[in-house]
Design a protein around this motif. Structure first.
Motif, PDB file in Angstrom:
ATOM      1  N   HIS A  52     -17.001  -5.274   5.486  1.00 17.11           N
ATOM      2  CA  HIS A  52     -17.128  -4.618   4.188  1.00 17.11           C
ATOM      3  C   HIS A  52     -16.111  -5.196   3.208  1.00 17.11           C
ATOM      4  O   HIS A  52     -14.943  -5.376   3.544  1.00 17.11           O
ATOM      5  CB  HIS A  52     -16.920  -3.107   4.354  1.00 17.11           C
ATOM      6  CG  HIS A  52     -17.349  -2.319   3.182  1.00 17.11           C
ATOM      7  ND1 HIS A  52     -16.540  -2.132   2.086  1.00 17.11           N
ATOM      8  CD2 HIS A  52     -18.515  -1.670   2.925  1.00 17.11           C
ATOM      9  CE1 HIS A  52     -17.184  -1.383   1.208  1.00 17.11           C
ATOM     10  NE2 HIS A  52     -18.379  -1.096   1.681  1.00 17.11           N
ATOM     11  N   LYS A  53     -16.550  -5.478   1.979  1.00 13.15           N
ATOM     12  CA  LYS A  53     -15.670  -6.149   1.014  1.00 13.15           C
ATOM     13  C   LYS A  53     -14.509  -5.275   0.563  1.00 13.15           C
ATOM     14  O   LYS A  53     -13.439  -5.788   0.233  1.00 13.15           O
ATOM     15  CB  LYS A  53     -16.459  -6.663  -0.187  1.00 13.15           C
ATOM     16  CG  LYS A  53     -16.972  -5.589  -1.091  1.00 13.15           C
ATOM     17  CD  LYS A  53     -17.661  -6.177  -2.312  1.00 13.15           C
ATOM     18  CE  LYS A  53     -18.045  -5.055  -3.251  1.00 13.15           C
ATOM     19  NZ  LYS A  53     -18.488  -5.535  -4.529  1.00 13.15           N
ATOM     20  N   THR A  54     -14.675  -3.973   0.553  1.00 13.08           N
ATOM     21  CA  THR A  54     -13.589  -3.081   0.149  1.00 13.08           C
ATOM     22  C   THR A  54     -12.749  -2.642   1.338  1.00 13.08           C
ATOM     23  O   THR A  54     -11.523  -2.680   1.294  1.00 13.08           O
ATOM     24  CB  THR A  54     -14.151  -1.827  -0.564  1.00 13.08           C
ATOM     25  OG1 THR A  54     -14.903  -2.247  -1.696  1.00 13.08           O
ATOM     26  CG2 THR A  54     -13.034  -0.898  -1.005  1.00 13.08           C
ATOM     27  N   PHE A  55     -13.408  -2.209   2.400  1.00 14.95           N
ATOM     28  CA  PHE A  55     -12.694  -1.623   3.535  1.00 14.95           C
ATOM     29  C   PHE A  55     -12.191  -2.647   4.543  1.00 14.95           C
ATOM     30  O   PHE A  55     -11.170  -2.441   5.186  1.00 14.95           O
ATOM     31  CB  PHE A  55     -13.581  -0.607   4.246  1.00 14.95           C
ATOM     32  CG  PHE A  55     -14.022   0.536   3.374  1.00 14.95           C
ATOM     33  CD1 PHE A  55     -13.150   1.127   2.475  1.00 14.95           C
ATOM     34  CD2 PHE A  55     -15.312   1.027   3.461  1.00 14.95           C
ATOM     35  CE1 PHE A  55     -13.548   2.182   1.673  1.00 14.95           C
ATOM     36  CE2 PHE A  55     -15.725   2.093   2.667  1.00 14.95           C
ATOM     37  CZ  PHE A  55     -14.841   2.667   1.769  1.00 14.95           C
ATOM     38  N   GLY A  56     -12.905  -3.739   4.700  1.00 15.30           N
ATOM     39  CA  GLY A  56     -12.547  -4.747   5.699  1.00 15.30           C
ATOM     40  C   GLY A  56     -11.131  -5.282   5.566  1.00 15.30           C
ATOM     41  O   GLY A  56     -10.390  -5.343   6.558  1.00 15.30           O
ATOM     42  N   PRO A  57     -10.709  -5.671   4.350  1.00 16.30           N
ATOM     43  CA  PRO A  57      -9.348  -6.193   4.208  1.00 16.30           C
ATOM     44  C   PRO A  57      -8.258  -5.189   4.596  1.00 16.30           C
ATOM     45  O   PRO A  57      -7.222  -5.570   5.132  1.00 16.30           O
ATOM     46  CB  PRO A  57      -9.252  -6.551   2.723  1.00 16.30           C
ATOM     47  CG  PRO A  57     -10.667  -6.833   2.323  1.00 16.30           C
ATOM     48  CD  PRO A  57     -11.500  -5.862   3.121  1.00 16.30           C
ATOM     49  N   MET A  58      -8.487  -3.904   4.351  1.00 14.77           N
ATOM     50  CA  MET A  58      -7.506  -2.887   4.736  1.00 14.77           C
ATOM     51  C   MET A  58      -7.317  -2.866   6.247  1.00 14.77           C
ATOM     52  O   MET A  58      -6.195  -2.797   6.747  1.00 14.77           O
ATOM     53  CB  MET A  58      -7.970  -1.495   4.285  1.00 14.77           C
ATOM     54  CG  MET A  58      -8.042  -1.271   2.825  1.00 14.77           C
ATOM     55  SD  MET A  58      -8.685   0.395   2.525  1.00 14.77           S
ATOM     56  CE  MET A  58      -9.179   0.257   0.833  1.00 14.77           C
ATOM     57  N   ILE A  59      -8.439  -2.931   6.967  1.00 20.55           N
ATOM     58  CA  ILE A  59      -8.392  -2.906   8.429  1.00 20.55           C
ATOM     59  C   ILE A  59      -7.747  -4.182   8.950  1.00 20.55           C
ATOM     60  O   ILE A  59      -6.913  -4.142   9.864  1.00 20.55           O
ATOM     61  CB  ILE A  59      -9.813  -2.736   9.007  1.00 20.55           C
ATOM     62  CG1 ILE A  59     -10.403  -1.408   8.541  1.00 20.55           C
ATOM     63  CG2 ILE A  59      -9.790  -2.821  10.531  1.00 20.55           C
ATOM     64  CD1 ILE A  59     -11.888  -1.294   8.770  1.00 20.55           C
ATOM     65  N   GLU A  60      -8.115  -5.302   8.358  1.00 19.38           N
ATOM     66  CA  GLU A  60      -7.561  -6.587   8.792  1.00 19.38           C
ATOM     67  C   GLU A  60      -6.043  -6.624   8.604  1.00 19.38           C
ATOM     68  O   GLU A  60      -5.308  -7.048   9.506  1.00 19.38           O
ATOM     69  CB  GLU A  60      -8.209  -7.727   8.012  1.00 19.38           C
ATOM     70  CG  GLU A  60      -7.778  -9.095   8.480  1.00 19.38           C
ATOM     71  CD  GLU A  60      -8.465 -10.193   7.692  1.00 19.38           C
ATOM     72  OE1 GLU A  60      -7.769 -11.143   7.306  1.00 19.38           O
ATOM     73  OE2 GLU A  60      -9.682 -10.089   7.457  1.00 19.38           O
ATOM     74  N   ASP A  61      -5.565  -6.152   7.452  1.00 17.86           N
ATOM     75  CA  ASP A  61      -4.120  -6.111   7.202  1.00 17.86           C
ATOM     76  C   ASP A  61      -3.408  -5.240   8.240  1.00 17.86           C
ATOM     77  O   ASP A  61      -2.361  -5.609   8.766  1.00 17.86           O
ATOM     78  CB  ASP A  61      -3.819  -5.557   5.802  1.00 17.86           C
ATOM     79  CG  ASP A  61      -4.220  -6.489   4.682  1.00 17.86           C
ATOM     80  OD1 ASP A  61      -4.388  -7.703   4.946  1.00 17.86           O
ATOM     81  OD2 ASP A  61      -4.380  -6.000   3.549  1.00 17.86           O
ATOM     82  N   TRP A  62      -4.001  -4.093   8.521  1.00 20.21           N
ATOM     83  CA  TRP A  62      -3.384  -3.173   9.486  1.00 20.21           C
ATOM     84  C   TRP A  62      -3.395  -3.767  10.893  1.00 20.21           C
ATOM     85  O   TRP A  62      -2.382  -3.719  11.600  1.00 20.21           O
ATOM     86  CB  TRP A  62      -4.094  -1.828   9.462  1.00 20.21           C
ATOM     87  CG  TRP A  62      -3.426  -0.850  10.370  1.00 20.21           C
ATOM     88  CD1 TRP A  62      -3.806  -0.506  11.626  1.00 20.21           C
ATOM     89  CD2 TRP A  62      -2.225  -0.128  10.113  1.00 20.21           C
ATOM     90  NE1 TRP A  62      -2.923   0.399  12.151  1.00 20.21           N
ATOM     91  CE2 TRP A  62      -1.943   0.651  11.245  1.00 20.21           C
ATOM     92  CE3 TRP A  62      -1.357  -0.056   9.016  1.00 20.21           C
ATOM     93  CZ2 TRP A  62      -0.846   1.492  11.328  1.00 20.21           C
ATOM     94  CZ3 TRP A  62      -0.257   0.788   9.097  1.00 20.21           C
ATOM     95  CH2 TRP A  62      -0.015   1.546  10.239  1.00 20.21           C
ATOM     96  N   ASN A  63      -4.529  -4.313  11.296  1.00 16.51           N
ATOM     97  CA  ASN A  63      -4.636  -4.885  12.649  1.00 16.51           C
ATOM     98  C   ASN A  63      -3.711  -6.088  12.833  1.00 16.51           C
ATOM     99  O   ASN A  63      -3.155  -6.282  13.913  1.00 16.51           O
ATOM    100  CB  ASN A  63      -6.074  -5.299  12.954  1.00 16.51           C
ATOM    101  CG  ASN A  63      -6.976  -4.115  13.209  1.00 16.51           C
ATOM    102  OD1 ASN A  63      -6.508  -3.018  13.503  1.00 16.51           O
ATOM    103  ND2 ASN A  63      -8.267  -4.323  13.081  1.00 16.51           N
ATOM    104  N   ARG A  64      -3.554  -6.885  11.802  1.00 16.86           N
ATOM    105  CA  ARG A  64      -2.753  -8.101  11.896  1.00 16.86           C
ATOM    106  C   ARG A  64      -1.262  -7.777  11.973  1.00 16.86           C
ATOM    107  O   ARG A  64      -0.547  -8.336  12.788  1.00 16.86           O
ATOM    108  CB  ARG A  64      -3.046  -9.020  10.706  1.00 16.86           C
ATOM    109  CG  ARG A  64      -2.336 -10.373  10.785  1.00 16.86           C
ATOM    110  CD  ARG A  64      -2.674 -11.295   9.608  1.00 16.86           C
ATOM    111  NE  ARG A  64      -2.325 -10.696   8.327  1.00 16.86           N
ATOM    112  CZ  ARG A  64      -3.223 -10.315   7.400  1.00 16.86           C
ATOM    113  NH1 ARG A  64      -4.501 -10.498   7.603  1.00 16.86           N
ATOM    114  NH2 ARG A  64      -2.836  -9.769   6.268  1.00 16.86           N
TER     115      ARG A  64
END
Length: 117
Positions: A52-64
């Motif tokens: 998802h263009k809005t939610f995906g980056p938030m999850i990626e930042d947190w997971n990384r």
């Protein structure tokens, strides 16, 4: 059990989406909860959320790196300040204001001590 995780994930996405426009609901924690739930219930929904263009980056930042975007931190702070100011304007009882101040301070401490994405 998979259905319960999927339902909780869908509910969390709904709350996160509402949090985009409502200052009283935090978006990022609900998205992270949805990701957790979908990872246990539905690879299709989990992949959709990650892409998802809005939610995906938030999850990626947190997971990384357990990081939160500075813009998200700023909006969280504005939301918390707004909620507390509203409580003051509505003359909430003192004990409610004290509880709110403690809880909201803990939330802000957590958010601002996370690394920047």
């Amino acid at each position: 059990m998979h259905y319960l995780w999927a339902i909780l994930g869908i509910f969390s996405v709904g709350l996160a989406a509402a949090g985009i426009v409502l200052p009283l609901l935090p978006t990022v924690p609900f998205i992270l909860l949805a990701s957790f739930c979908f990872a246990r219930s539905s690879p299709r929904l989990h992949n959709w959320l990650l892409a998802h263009k809005t939610f995906g980056p938030m999850i990626e930042d947190w997971n990384r790196s357990g990081a939160i975007n500075p813009q998200a931190k700023k909006w969280a702070t504005v939301s918390v300040a707004f909620v507390f100011a509203l409580s003051l304007a509505l003359k909430a009882p003192t004990h409610v204001l004290i509880i709110q101040a403690i809880v909201l301070s803990a939330v802000m401490l957590f958010i601002w001590t996370r690394p920047n994405a």
